[in-house]
Structures are given as structure tokens and as C-alpha cells.
Design a protein around this motif. Structure first.
Motif, PDB file in Angstrom:
ATOM      1  N   THR A  78       0.865  -1.181   0.000  1.00 21.25           N
ATOM      2  CA  THR A  78       0.000   0.000   0.000  1.00 21.25           C
ATOM      3  C   THR A  78       0.894   1.220   0.000  1.00 21.25           C
ATOM      4  N   PRO A  79       0.523   2.343  -0.526  1.00 24.67           N
ATOM      5  CA  PRO A  79      -0.756   2.546  -1.185  1.00 24.67           C
ATOM      6  C   PRO A  79      -0.774   1.900  -2.568  1.00 24.67           C
ATOM      7  N   ASN A  80      -1.954   1.649  -3.057  1.00 23.94           N
ATOM      8  CA  ASN A  80      -2.098   1.118  -4.408  1.00 23.94           C
ATOM      9  C   ASN A  80      -1.918   2.249  -5.402  1.00 23.94           C
ATOM     10  N   VAL A  81      -1.143   2.005  -6.440  1.00 22.04           N
ATOM     11  CA  VAL A  81      -0.900   3.011  -7.474  1.00 22.04           C
ATOM     12  C   VAL A  81      -2.207   3.435  -8.125  1.00 22.04           C
ATOM     13  N   VAL A  82      -3.175   2.507  -8.252  1.00 25.33           N
ATOM     14  CA  VAL A  82      -4.432   2.857  -8.915  1.00 25.33           C
ATOM     15  C   VAL A  82      -5.208   3.918  -8.147  1.00 25.33           C
ATOM     16  N   ASP A  83      -4.917   4.073  -6.849  1.00 24.69           N
ATOM     17  CA  ASP A  83      -5.608   5.083  -6.049  1.00 24.69           C
ATOM     18  C   ASP A  83      -4.996   6.468  -6.209  1.00 24.69           C
ATOM     19  N   LEU A  84      -3.869   6.561  -6.906  1.00 22.41           N
ATOM     20  CA  LEU A  84      -3.205   7.844  -7.103  1.00 22.41           C
ATOM     21  C   LEU A  84      -3.763   8.555  -8.337  1.00 22.41           C
ATOM     22  N   PRO A  85      -3.715   9.889  -8.353  1.00 21.49           N
ATOM     23  CA  PRO A  85      -4.172  10.621  -9.548  1.00 21.49           C
ATOM     24  C   PRO A  85      -3.347  10.249 -10.777  1.00 21.49           C
ATOM     25  N   ALA A  86      -3.921  10.409 -11.944  1.00 19.06           N
ATOM     26  CA  ALA A  86      -3.277  10.015 -13.199  1.00 19.06           C
ATOM     27  C   ALA A  86      -1.973  10.766 -13.457  1.00 19.06           C
ATOM     28  N   ASN A  87      -1.784  11.931 -12.835  1.00 17.21           N
ATOM     29  CA  ASN A  87      -0.557  12.697 -13.061  1.00 17.21           C
ATOM     30  C   ASN A  87       0.516  12.402 -12.018  1.00 17.21           C
ATOM     31  N   SER A  88       0.384  11.311 -11.261  1.00 18.66           N
ATOM     32  CA  SER A  88       1.394  10.920 -10.271  1.00 18.66           C
ATOM     33  C   SER A  88       2.589  10.269 -10.966  1.00 18.66           C
ATOM     34  N   ILE A  89       3.789  10.551 -10.449  1.00 14.79           N
ATOM     35  CA  ILE A  89       5.004   9.941 -10.994  1.00 14.79           C
ATOM     36  C   ILE A  89       4.881   8.421 -10.884  1.00 14.79           C
ATOM     37  N   GLY A  90       5.140   7.727 -11.968  1.00 13.61           N
ATOM     38  CA  GLY A  90       5.061   6.275 -11.988  1.00 13.61           C
ATOM     39  C   GLY A  90       3.711   5.729 -12.401  1.00 13.61           C
TER      40      GLY A  90
END
Length: 160
Positions: A78-90
Motif C-alpha cells: 500500500t498505497p495502491n498506485v491505482v488510487d493515485l491521480p493520473a498525473n502521479s510519478i510512476g
């Protein structure tokens, strides 16, 4: 020298649900499987995975033999990458070329898939974004002719 992209690997929440979507809805075919028996600590370390984990990996192929590996880890970080905004690094998205984007959108809507918007068109042809059951961002693109990304420089915007 790098020749081409060999495959793309993604971690999924639920492998069976993902297989149903990618094979049953998108038309991928299952080409192989690696079980957790191969999950020794040295291998996990070499993959950058937390020690003590196990996984199941299924290899899928597109009709044109593009390769997608799906990893179902015993323990997800955690955190899951899918929970991050689309403009997050990675953060990434996977784009697939289709012959008829409008027919594909209608087919996926019949399966309850929600799209961010209707297909949009630009100088490269129509495109549309949506998510798979894991929250991974996918894109369909329909190219009127084969695209050479080298000609895009005339269309780029320089950001300061």
C-alpha cells in the motif's frame, strides 16, 4: 541497444476477475502460467518484491502477440498506485490499437465498463480512456494510418 518492448507486467487485485475481463471481454488469450512455487526469496528480491511474498503470474497475448503478464501477489503493498491521480510519478496507462473504437466502446458498455468520456478525436485519430477491474487506466486508440511518432514534434507544446 534496446530493440523493442518485450512485455508489460502489472499487479492485479483479483486474477480471476482480471482474466475474465482481459480474455472474455478484450479478447486476449492465456499463453502460460507461473505459480508461486517459483517464488524463492532471491527471485522476489531480484524482482523488487517484498520478501516472504508469493505470486501467481499469468501470461496473456493480444491477437497480434503483444504480451501482458498479470501478477497476483499473496500480499499487496500500500498505497495502491491505482488510487493515485493520473498525473502521479510512476502512474501508467496501457493503450491498445483497435479497428473500430466506437464498436469497442459499445461492446464494453454492455459489460458495464465506465468511460471517462466519449471517444475524442485529434490529428492522430479517435481515442478513449477507461479502467479495468483493478483500476488500471486503459486506452483504446484507432489510427487512420500507421503513426510515426517522429512527426509529432510539430504538434507538441513546450512546457516551461
Amino acid at each position: 541497444m534496446i530493440k523493442r518492448i518485450d512485455h508489460i507486467g502489472i499487479a492485479v487485485r483479483n486474477l480471476e476477475e482480471s482474466l475474465a475481463f482481459y480474455c472474455g471481454v478484450l479478447g486476449f488469450r492465456q499463453d502460460g502460467e507461473i505459480s508461486s512455487a517459483a517464488s524463492d526469496p532471491d527471485e522476489l528480491n531480484a524482482m523488487g518484491v517484498t520478501a516472504g511474498n508469493a505470486y501467481r503470474c499469468v501470461v496473456l497475448k493480444t491477437p497480434q502477440d503483444g504480451v501482458l503478464e498479470m501478477f497476483d501477489f499473496q500480499t499487496n503493498s500500500t498505497p495502491n498506485v491505482v488510487d493515485l491521480p493520473a498525473n502521479s510519478i510512476g502512474k501508467l496507462h496501457l493503450a491498445f490499437t483497435v479497428d473500430d473504437i466506437y464498436a469497442e466502446v459499445e461492446k464494453l458498455k454492455e459489460h458495464g465498463i465506465h468511460f471517462y468520456d466519449n471517444p475524442r478525436e485529434d490529428f492522430m485519430g479517435p481515442w478513449v480512456y477507461f479502467q479495468d477491474p483493478n483500476g488500471i487506466i486503459l486506452e483504446f486508440v484507432q489510427r487512420p494510418v500507421p503513426v510515426s511518432y517522429t512527426h509529432l514534434r510539430a504538434h507538441e507544446t513546450v512546457l516551461d
